[in-house]
Scaffold this motif. Structure first.
Motif, mmCIF file in Angstrom:
data_model
loop_
_atom_site.group_PDB
_atom_site.id
_atom_site.type_symbol
_atom_site.label_atom_id
_atom_site.label_comp_id
_atom_site.label_asym_id
_atom_site.label_seq_id
_atom_site.Cartn_x
_atom_site.Cartn_y
_atom_site.Cartn_z
ATOM 1 N N ASP A 681 -0.459 -4.814 -4.981
ATOM 2 C CA ASP A 681 -1.699 -5.204 -4.298
ATOM 3 C C ASP A 681 -2.929 -4.703 -5.049
ATOM 4 O O ASP A 681 -3.994 -4.514 -4.462
ATOM 5 C CB ASP A 681 -1.717 -4.679 -2.867
ATOM 6 N N THR A 682 -2.787 -4.491 -6.362
ATOM 7 C CA THR A 682 -3.924 -4.054 -7.173
ATOM 8 C C THR A 682 -4.139 -5.007 -8.341
ATOM 9 O O THR A 682 -3.232 -5.733 -8.763
ATOM 10 C CB THR A 682 -3.720 -2.631 -7.726
ATOM 11 N N ALA A 683 -5.355 -4.981 -8.859
ATOM 12 C CA ALA A 683 -5.678 -5.650 -10.122
ATOM 13 C C ALA A 683 -6.094 -4.560 -11.096
ATOM 14 O O ALA A 683 -7.034 -3.796 -10.824
ATOM 15 C CB ALA A 683 -6.801 -6.657 -9.932
ATOM 16 N N VAL A 684 -5.390 -4.461 -12.206
ATOM 17 C CA VAL A 684 -5.665 -3.420 -13.188
ATOM 18 C C VAL A 684 -6.647 -3.976 -14.215
ATOM 19 O O VAL A 684 -6.456 -5.076 -14.752
ATOM 20 C CB VAL A 684 -4.372 -2.933 -13.860
ATOM 21 N N ALA A 685 -7.698 -3.206 -14.488
ATOM 22 C CA ALA A 685 -8.742 -3.609 -15.429
ATOM 23 C C ALA A 685 -8.831 -2.585 -16.555
ATOM 24 O O ALA A 685 -8.710 -1.382 -16.316
ATOM 25 C CB ALA A 685 -10.087 -3.720 -14.718
ATOM 26 N N LEU A 686 -9.062 -3.082 -17.774
ATOM 27 C CA LEU A 686 -9.334 -2.210 -18.909
ATOM 28 C C LEU A 686 -10.803 -2.393 -19.270
ATOM 29 O O LEU A 686 -11.207 -3.463 -19.723
ATOM 30 C CB LEU A 686 -8.447 -2.566 -20.103
ATOM 31 N N HIS A 687 -11.611 -1.348 -19.080
ATOM 32 C CA HIS A 687 -13.043 -1.432 -19.315
ATOM 33 C C HIS A 687 -13.383 -1.154 -20.783
ATOM 34 O O HIS A 687 -12.584 -0.577 -21.522
ATOM 35 C CB HIS A 687 -13.781 -0.448 -18.405
ATOM 36 N N ARG A 688 -14.591 -1.547 -21.167
ATOM 37 C CA ARG A 688 -15.011 -1.381 -22.571
ATOM 38 C C ARG A 688 -15.065 0.082 -22.988
ATOM 39 O O ARG A 688 -14.934 0.396 -24.181
ATOM 40 C CB ARG A 688 -16.381 -2.047 -22.803
ATOM 41 N N ASP A 689 -15.226 0.985 -22.050
ATOM 42 C CA ASP A 689 -15.255 2.409 -22.393
ATOM 43 C C ASP A 689 -13.855 3.005 -22.514
ATOM 44 O O ASP A 689 -13.699 4.204 -22.719
ATOM 45 C CB ASP A 689 -16.077 3.201 -21.382
ATOM 46 N N GLY A 690 -12.803 2.155 -22.403
ATOM 47 C CA GLY A 690 -11.436 2.611 -22.540
ATOM 48 C C GLY A 690 -10.801 3.076 -21.249
ATOM 49 O O GLY A 690 -9.643 3.492 -21.246
ATOM 50 N N ARG A 691 -11.526 2.973 -20.141
ATOM 51 C CA ARG A 691 -10.967 3.446 -18.866
ATOM 52 C C ARG A 691 -10.123 2.337 -18.239
ATOM 53 O O ARG A 691 -10.564 1.200 -18.085
ATOM 54 C CB ARG A 691 -12.079 3.871 -17.912
ATOM 55 N N LEU A 692 -8.889 2.684 -17.899
ATOM 56 C CA LEU A 692 -7.950 1.790 -17.230
ATOM 57 C C LEU A 692 -8.011 2.096 -15.737
ATOM 58 O O LEU A 692 -7.823 3.255 -15.328
ATOM 59 C CB LEU A 692 -6.546 2.036 -17.781
ATOM 60 N N VAL A 693 -8.294 1.079 -14.922
ATOM 61 C CA VAL A 693 -8.530 1.310 -13.494
ATOM 62 C C VAL A 693 -7.742 0.291 -12.675
ATOM 63 O O VAL A 693 -7.726 -0.899 -13.002
ATOM 64 C CB VAL A 693 -10.029 1.189 -13.144
ATOM 65 N N ALA A 694 -7.097 0.763 -11.607
ATOM 66 C CA ALA A 694 -6.408 -0.121 -10.658
ATOM 67 C C ALA A 694 -7.267 -0.275 -9.413
ATOM 68 O O ALA A 694 -7.506 0.699 -8.688
ATOM 69 C CB ALA A 694 -5.040 0.458 -10.303
ATOM 70 N N TYR A 695 -7.753 -1.492 -9.189
ATOM 71 C CA TYR A 695 -8.586 -1.772 -8.025
ATOM 72 C C TYR A 695 -7.752 -2.496 -6.960
ATOM 73 O O TYR A 695 -6.939 -3.380 -7.299
ATOM 74 C CB TYR A 695 -9.769 -2.669 -8.403
ATOM 75 N N PRO A 696 -7.949 -2.175 -5.683
ATOM 76 C CA PRO A 696 -7.238 -2.923 -4.631
ATOM 77 C C PRO A 696 -7.735 -4.366 -4.604
ATOM 78 O O PRO A 696 -8.941 -4.628 -4.670
ATOM 79 C CB PRO A 696 -7.591 -2.175 -3.348
ATOM 80 N N LEU A 697 -6.806 -5.302 -4.503
ATOM 81 C CA LEU A 697 -7.196 -6.711 -4.461
ATOM 82 C C LEU A 697 -8.133 -6.997 -3.296
ATOM 83 O O LEU A 697 -9.007 -7.869 -3.380
ATOM 84 C CB LEU A 697 -5.950 -7.591 -4.357
ATOM 85 N N ALA A 698 -7.974 -6.263 -2.226
ATOM 86 C CA ALA A 698 -8.808 -6.498 -1.038
ATOM 87 C C ALA A 698 -10.281 -6.241 -1.307
ATOM 88 O O ALA A 698 -11.148 -6.730 -0.572
ATOM 89 C CB ALA A 698 -8.330 -5.613 0.107
ATOM 90 N N ALA A 699 -10.603 -5.485 -2.361
ATOM 91 C CA ALA A 699 -11.999 -5.159 -2.646
ATOM 92 C C ALA A 699 -12.772 -6.342 -3.218
ATOM 93 O O ALA A 699 -14.000 -6.335 -3.245
ATOM 94 C CB ALA A 699 -12.075 -3.986 -3.626
ATOM 95 N N PHE A 700 -12.047 -7.388 -3.651
ATOM 96 C CA PHE A 700 -12.710 -8.456 -4.396
ATOM 97 C C PHE A 700 -13.209 -9.603 -3.528
ATOM 98 O O PHE A 700 -13.882 -10.494 -4.016
ATOM 99 C CB PHE A 700 -11.768 -9.017 -5.467
ATOM 100 N N GLY A 701 -12.861 -9.626 -2.264
ATOM 101 C CA GLY A 701 -13.350 -10.689 -1.399
ATOM 102 C C GLY A 701 -12.368 -11.832 -1.295
ATOM 103 O O GLY A 701 -11.682 -12.187 -2.254
ATOM 104 N N GLY A 702 -12.309 -12.421 -0.092
ATOM 105 C CA GLY A 702 -11.407 -13.540 0.141
ATOM 106 C C GLY A 702 -9.986 -13.077 0.358
ATOM 107 O O GLY A 702 -9.610 -11.957 0.050
ATOM 108 N N SER A 703 -9.181 -13.956 0.887
ATOM 109 C CA SER A 703 -7.769 -13.645 1.097
ATOM 110 C C SER A 703 -7.007 -13.931 -0.187
ATOM 111 O O SER A 703 -7.126 -14.998 -0.771
ATOM 112 C CB SER A 703 -7.196 -14.507 2.227
ATOM 113 N N LEU A 704 -6.230 -12.957 -0.633
ATOM 114 C CA LEU A 704 -5.517 -13.093 -1.899
ATOM 115 C C LEU A 704 -4.019 -13.206 -1.683
ATOM 116 O O LEU A 704 -3.222 -12.903 -2.566
ATOM 117 C CB LEU A 704 -5.833 -11.893 -2.788
ATOM 118 N N SER A 705 -3.652 -13.680 -0.529
ATOM 119 C CA SER A 705 -2.217 -13.814 -0.234
ATOM 120 C C SER A 705 -1.650 -15.062 -0.888
ATOM 121 O O SER A 705 -2.371 -15.968 -1.254
ATOM 122 C CB SER A 705 -2.013 -13.888 1.270
#
Length: 705
Positions: A681-705
């Motif tokens: 239930d997460t989306a993992v992002a790799l940022h330009r500063d090299g930080r790898l982050v797992a964000y909850p899908l629910a944070a992005f808006g809309g139903s992601l089912s």
């Protein structure tokens, strides 16, 4: 010719090397030299700690005098390596392109000198001009007056585009074009020469005429004589427009400690034996591999060469002082993948991140637990990694570094299972992900495609007859067609820019051609480039029903027939060289136009079903032949009926896959260059500063089912 070399007091300077580009001699005790029947130009090899009133004269000049003035030696010695400035109007390219101008190059020289106050010189390794025209050379010469520092230059193939070029295959099997050097010589003099830095000899070559066979024997004789004229223990480096090949390097008394080149519009820093090969992106616009406009500060400390890569047009925001907004994240982890634009993968509960460290000529794979972000292992590679790894089931992670070396690692431990060096470490540029099919790994380029056994890395077959060696690096991988259009067994389908111009089908087990390429375009390379013809510049996808190719081309997204190469449809993109491949979904073909929009196309007709402008204020540019900022770069991630789009302002935008409506916008603060990857239930992002982050899908808006 009789001539003399004096110091500023008019006293003779003995032992100064003088050459006409073939013969090499030294001045005697009286500062005199003699060259019989000189050719072209006569030049001095400028010694370390001296500057000259002029360093070359026309060979017809009578009794020339070279005056050397003592100059302060500063150690460590630093010079800026620039390449492929391409001064010109941009005619002949898919528009809009943003290549160099004399005014902009003048500003670049000033900016670099100001940013690096201990800089001693500039080195520009070819394609100074875009078409080799006198007015373009005049602009380059005028730009050099913007700096008090010495500017050393060599010609590239574009500097020889006179008269009108025609396609040809060089003596070394290189698909290139014709040309001749008169305009370069008129404005800048010798096309090969040498000079000295403190404790380091520098050799400059004209790679293009050498490759064409116009003067390779002369250059080879001169190079050996020049190296024989220096102390056998003195290290040396080479300046060359393209990565120098065996035709230049073989048979030398000793190898250079480094070479500096351009031409490919890529970033490729590798070591072969004792030599560091530094291939630098264009100085004033983005590279074909989506490197930003780049220059490199090269430092010689008397013992070793080091490099420091710098962006010519850096973003106004300094990401080193910022951190991604991780307040809502499940976990966050700092990685060595700073500025990495390459997609990463999640396999077996592990996030596997490719790493490229150009300044140290090394790369790696770094693995993290997908549930917690905890580091698991890191596996070192022989060079930077600029393509995504792929998984061979649960048994191996397979990757190909920019050196062309292919690796297999154990997913659980990172242990190296096998390593297969490239067939040609100087010519192979590894920039696309390996293709896996029926226990084989397909890797290489148009001139040397080979299949490796997935278990052992042993070569099963190799094809060297598909196309000659190309100017442009291969960014479009072979794809597997299981549609049944070519029979019951899968086939390998390959087309790319600039070759193969007509898709070719191969039997994956043997490499044999299943379907003949048919009639190819008669257009030469320049016309193909200008027309934006239907050739993939990124790995295409195969329509599972018809076997057709759907691909991103130079100026459009297109669908090409699987049977006769007919163009079914074409959809223009707002910028040329759009870097994102097409995604197929249950709703159609999803196109990320990095100029600022996402569109859904009908797969059969190419009709636009919806198009959504994604507004984002960005000062980033990673686009080929461009330097203006753009809002998007990474591919979309499809999750059910939602589409997640990372933007270069740091926002993650959520769209409705059916309508294109914006459902949400989540601010992370730091640009995301690689596609998001979903895990549970997460989306993992790799940022330009090299930080790898797992964000909850629910944070992005809309139903992601």
């Amino acid at each position: 010719m009789h001539g003399t070399v004096l110091n500023e007091a008019g006293l003779p300077l003995p032992g100064i090397v003088v050459s006409d580009g073939l013969q090499v001699t030294r001045t005697d005790d009286d500062g005199n030299f003699q060259i019989d029947e000189p050719r072209g130009f006569v030049f001095v090899t400028r010694p370390a700690g001296w500057r000259t009133d002029r360093w070359y004269v026309d060979a017809t000049e009578a009794d020339p005098v070279f005056t050397l003035t003592a100059d302060r030696i500063q150690m460590p010695f630093r010079f800026a390596h620039l390449t492929d400035t391409h001064l010109g109007s941009g005619a002949g390219y898919p528009q809009p392109v943003e290549i160099g101008t004399g005014e902009r190059l003048s500003q670049v020289f000033r900016d670099i000198a100001s940013a690096h106050p201990k800089l001693a010189a500039f080195v520009v390794t070819g394609d100074l001009t875009d078409r080799g025209l006198p007015e373009q050379f005049a602009d380059f010469v005028a730009a050099t007056t913007a700096t008090e520092l010495t500017v050393h230059s060599i010609p590239g193939n574009h500097d020889h585009l006179v008269p009108e070029p025609t396609d040809l295959i060089s003596r070394n099997g290189y698909a290139i074009h014709s040309g001749e050097p008169r305009h370069y010589e008129s404005f800048l003099g010798p096309r090969w020469y040498s000079f000295d830095l403190p404790g380091l000899h520098v050799v400059a070559m004209d790679w293009f005429t050498h490759e064409l066979g116009l003067d390779h024997e002369t250059q080879n004789v001169w190079l050996r004589a020049d190296l024989d004229a220096i102390d056998p223990g003195m290290p040396w480096i080479m300046l060359c427009h393209d990565q120098p090949w065996r035709s230049i390097l073989d048979g030398l008394p000793r190898a250079p400690i480094a070479t500096f080149s351009g031409h490919r519009h890529t970033s490729r820093v590798v070591s072969t034996g004792a030599t560091l090969h530094v291939n630098t992106p264009p100085a004033m616009f983005g590279g074909v591999d989506n490197s930003p406009a780049t220059y490199r500060i090269v430092e010689w400390d008397g013992e070793r060469i080091t490099i420091d890569s710098q962006r010519t047009y850096p973003p106004r925001s300094d990401v080193r002082s910022l951190r991604a907004n991780t307040v809502q994240s499940r976990w966050s982890r700092t990685t060595p993948a700073i500025g990495q634009r390459t997609p990463f993968i999640i396999t077996g509960g592990r996030v596997v991140v490719p790493v490229a460290v150009d300044d140290e000529a090394r790369g790696s794979l770094a693995a993290y637990d997908a549930g917690s972000g905890e580091p698991l292992w890191q596996a070192g590679l022989d060079s930077p990694l600029r393509s995504a790894p792929v998984t061979a089931g649960t048994t191996a992670i397979i990757s190909s570094a920019v050196s062309g070396t292919t690796w297999a690692h154990d997913p659980a431990t990172g242990e190296t299972l096998w390593r297969r060096p490239t067939s040609d470490p100087l010519r192979r540029f590894g920039f696309y992900a390996p293709t896996l099919v029926d226990g084989l790994v397909l890797i290489g380029d148009q001139a040397a495609l080979r299949a490796l056994d997935q278990r052992t890395g042993e070569t099963v077959w190799e094809r060297s007859d598909i196309a000659p060696y190309q100017i442009f690096v291969t960014l479009s991988a072979p794809v597997v067609d299981r549609s049944g259009m070519a029979g019951s067994t899968p086939t390998v389908f390959w087309a790319g820019f600039p070759e193969p111009r007509t898709p070719i089908r191969l039997d994956p087990k043997t490499g044999e051609t299943v379907l003949s390429p048919g009639i190819e375009s008669a257009d030469d390379l320049f016309r193909v480039l200008a027309s934006g013809a239907g050739l993939p510049i990124r790995t295409p996808v195969v329509d599972p029903a018809s076997g057709d190719l759907i691909a991103t081309g130079v100026t459009s997204v297109f669908r090409r027939s699987a049977t006769d190469s007919e163009m079914r449809w074409s959809y223009p993109t707002s910028v040329p060289w759009n870097p994102v491949s097409v995604d197929l979904s249950s709703h159609g073909a999803l196109v990320v136009d990095v100029g600022g929009a996402v569109a859904l196309l009908d797969l059969e007709t190419g009709d636009q079903l919806w198009r959504t402008e994604v507004g984002a204020v960005s000062d980033e540019c990673f686009l080929t032949y461009r330097r203006s900022p753009h809002p998007l770069f990474a591919a979309a991630t499809i999750v059910g009926d939602r589409v997640l789009i990372p933007a270069l302002d740091g926002d993650i935008v959520t769209l409705d896959a059916l309508s294109g409506a914006v459902l949400g916008r989540f601010a992370t603060e730091i640009p995301v260059l690689a596609p998001l990857v979903v895990h549970d239930d997460t989306a993992v992002a790799l940022h330009r500063d090299g930080r790898l982050v797992a964000y909850p899908l629910a944070a992005f808006g809309g139903s992601l089912s």
